[in-house]
Design an enzyme around this catalytic site. Structure first.
Site, PDB file in Angstrom:
ATOM      1  N   ASP A   1       0.726  -1.239   0.036  1.00 35.14           N
ATOM      2  CA  ASP A   1      -0.057   0.059  -0.036  1.00 35.14           C
ATOM      3  C   ASP A   1       0.709   1.346  -0.094  1.00 35.14           C
ATOM      4  OD1 ASP A   1      -1.883  -1.947   0.381  1.00 35.14           O
ATOM      5  OD2 ASP A   1      -2.394  -1.366   2.219  1.00 35.14           O
TER       6      ASP A   1
ATOM      7  N   LYS B   1      -6.533  11.797  10.522  1.00 35.65           N
ATOM      8  CA  LYS B   1      -6.358  11.164   9.424  1.00 35.65           C
ATOM      9  C   LYS B   1      -7.323  11.417   8.314  1.00 35.65           C
ATOM     10  CE  LYS B   1      -5.705   6.505   7.644  1.00 35.65           C
ATOM     11  NZ  LYS B   1      -5.648   5.096   8.045  1.00 35.65           N
TER      12      LYS B   1
ATOM     13  N   ASP C   1      -4.189   2.758  -4.947  1.00 34.96           N
ATOM     14  CA  ASP C   1      -3.009   2.827  -4.184  1.00 34.96           C
ATOM     15  C   ASP C   1      -2.459   1.764  -3.425  1.00 34.96           C
ATOM     16  OD1 ASP C   1      -4.659   3.150  -2.585  1.00 34.96           O
ATOM     17  OD2 ASP C   1      -4.073   4.798  -1.510  1.00 34.96           O
TER      18      ASP C   1
END
Length: 532
Positions: free
Chosen positions: A237, A310, A466
């Protein structure tokens, strides 16, 4: 599908399903996009799309059996214990659709997913419920249809994968992940052997179903020995991938270091760095500010951590606004625990918006410049277009929709329809430009990686924008290729090429490119935690 999908031979040709064929693009290009698509070289795009949809999977029998037992028993495990009553109800409805589908395809040794691309060239599997881009419940039901011998390096990466599925964030070194695995191997084997028994590891795992699938794979490896053929996709990742692309565009040495393009002995965490800045701001405001800001800061003292910052940090590169951050925060337990949630959410949304560019310095400049370009063009009634490094033409033209009123049997309703003749919606143009550019770049990186791996003989790809997945035995090759393709992309001055394309079609003056930073993009080749 139980047979390979029809290959796409051009963007306008039929492919995918045999009886109900698809187009490569989710939406037919029109106007300016259609003209650009006719001229474009789609060779690299087609190889990637066909490579992903030619990947054969099968249902993971072990996961399917345990998931069925959990659903039938109503046991609150595998993450269900954290669900609210509403989430649990929605989950049961979803599983009522998902499990019969998994059991229907369980006898098939090879199943396939046709793929399509959106207007930025991001790739998506067409079938819902179970697919390679599903949540951890859906993904865990799939494994590659063909296995590969695990070998020593494959066993190493399977250990890393088990640790990755257990830990939230994965912000420790590979050595620490292996050490954690070695310390807990007996518990891992016991969990794989009896997954419904009380198990602290299962209940603490970040992605419990993927964790179980990986633990079960390790159990089989231990039973069958070094010739064991693994079917499990192992994913690497990107480290906050949006900022990786923006930092590469701006050659940002500061923000870049936070998303791991530079070699180091341990992974950096941009979310933690942002959290530290926000905590400092809150502490200062709680002591020295006056009025509402001081009160909000005091209510937030001791409550800010990595998880709180986040969502905003992760989505800011994709055009999220302060208003959206505010709405995100209102849904969090931290804000809901405050005496005045709305006041605290408004305050924290502003602090986050101001603090994130302090970490991603050049990325912040790039985002501001892109929004200025989009606003200047939109105010002149103009959209934007550029070509991704994989050769895909991207048109960014968000127009005001046309209002249509329809009469039904008992009422009149209002709907909105796309109209290429309407004027540009400048606000949406500005808010969407960063996301569309970054998404076109991460899609290009994925395509170029698939193409290179395909030329090396790989035929199995589990790709999620991603997050790139292959057999465990092929992870070393994947790691080398994805870094080489990223460096190759950004060695071509992507930002300058983008600007020249936009400038060439613009009759209005545009601000010049921001001066690049000093990041040496070639360092990505030696960075172990760039994708991890």
């Amino acid at each position: 599908m139980v047979v390979p999908p029809r290959p796409f031979t051009s963007y306008s040709a039929d492919g995918g399903y045999h009886r109900l064929p698809l187009k490569l693009l989710k939406h037919e290009p029109r106007g300016r996009a259609q003209k650009l698509f006719h001229k474009a070289d789609f060779s690299r795009v087609l190889v990637a799309a066909n490579g992903m949809q030619n990947t054969d999977y099968r249902i993971n029998n072990a996961v399917c059996e345990v998931m069925r037992r959990v659903c039938e028993s109503g046991q609150l495990s595998f993450g269900l214990q954290t669900f609210t009553s509403g989430e649990l109800r929605a989950h049961k409805q979803l599983m009522a659709l998902r499990m019969p589908l998994a059991e229907r395809f369980l006898p098939e040794q090879h199943i396939y997913f046709p793929w399509q691309l959106d207007h930025r060239s991001r790739a998506y599997p067409v079938p819902p419920l179970i697919h390679p881009q599903s949540n951890h419940w859906g993904k865990s039901l799939l494994e590659f249809g063909v296995g590969k011998e695990l070998g020593e390096r494959g066993a190493y990466w399977l250990k890393i994968h088990i640790a990755n599925c257990f830990w939230k964030g994965n912000k420790v070194s590979f050595e620490q992940r292996i050490s954690w695995f070695d310390q807990h191997e007996q518990e891992i084997l016991a969990f794989a052997d009896n997954p419904l028994a009380a198990c602290p590891l299962r209940d603490k795992a970040d992605k419990p179903w993927l964790f179980f699938a990986a633990c079960h794979e390790w159990k089989r490896y231990r039973e069958e020995g070094p010739l064991f053929r693994s079917h499990l996709p192992i994913s690497m990742d990107g480290s906050c991938n949006g900022y990786q692309h923006l930092s590469a565009l701006g050659r940002d040495p500061y923000g870049g270091s936070a998303v791991n393009p530079v070699p180091d002995d341990y992974p950096h965490d941009i979310y933690l760095e942002v959290a530290e800045i926000v905590i400092s701001r809150v502490q200062i405001d709680a002591q020295y500010r006056q009025g509402d800001e001081r009160e909000a800061a005091r209510q937030l003292l001791g409550k800010i951590d990595r998880d709180v910052v986040k969502p905003a940090t992760m989505t800011l590169p994709y055009g999220v606004t302060r208003g959206t951050i505010y709405k995100q925060l209102l849904e969090t337990k931290v804000i809901q625990s405050c005496e005045d949630p709305k006041k605290c959410a408004r305050y924290l949304a502003r602090i986050l918006e101001e603090s994130i560019p302090d970490v991603a310095v050049e990325a912040g400049k790039i985002m501001k410049w892109l929004r200025t370009i989009a606003r200047t063009l939109a105010k002149a009634g103009l959209g934007m277009a550029w070509t991704s490094p994989a050769g895909f033409p991207v048109v960014h033209e968000i127009r005001e929709p046309r209002e249509v009123r329809l009469a039904t049997a008992d009422r009149r309703i209002k709907i909105y329809k796309e109209d290429p003749n309407r004027k540009i919606d400048w606000r949406k143009q500005v808010d969407g430009v960063v996301a569309h550019l970054v998404h076109s770049l991460d899609a290009a990186h994925m395509m170029l990686t698939v193409n290179r791996l395909d030329s090396c003989g790989l035929r199995h790809f589990a790709m999620v924008h991603d997050s790139f997945g292959v057999h465990a035995a092929d992870v070393d090759l994947l790691n080398r290729v994805l870094r080489e393709q990223f460096v190759g992309m950004y060695s071509e001055l992507v930002m300058a090429n983008f600007f020249m394309e936009v400038l060439k079609s613009s009759p209005v003056g545009l601000p010049s490119l921001p001066a690049p930073g000093t990041l040496d993009i070639r360092q990505v080749l030696e960075s172990p935690y760039f994708f991890a």
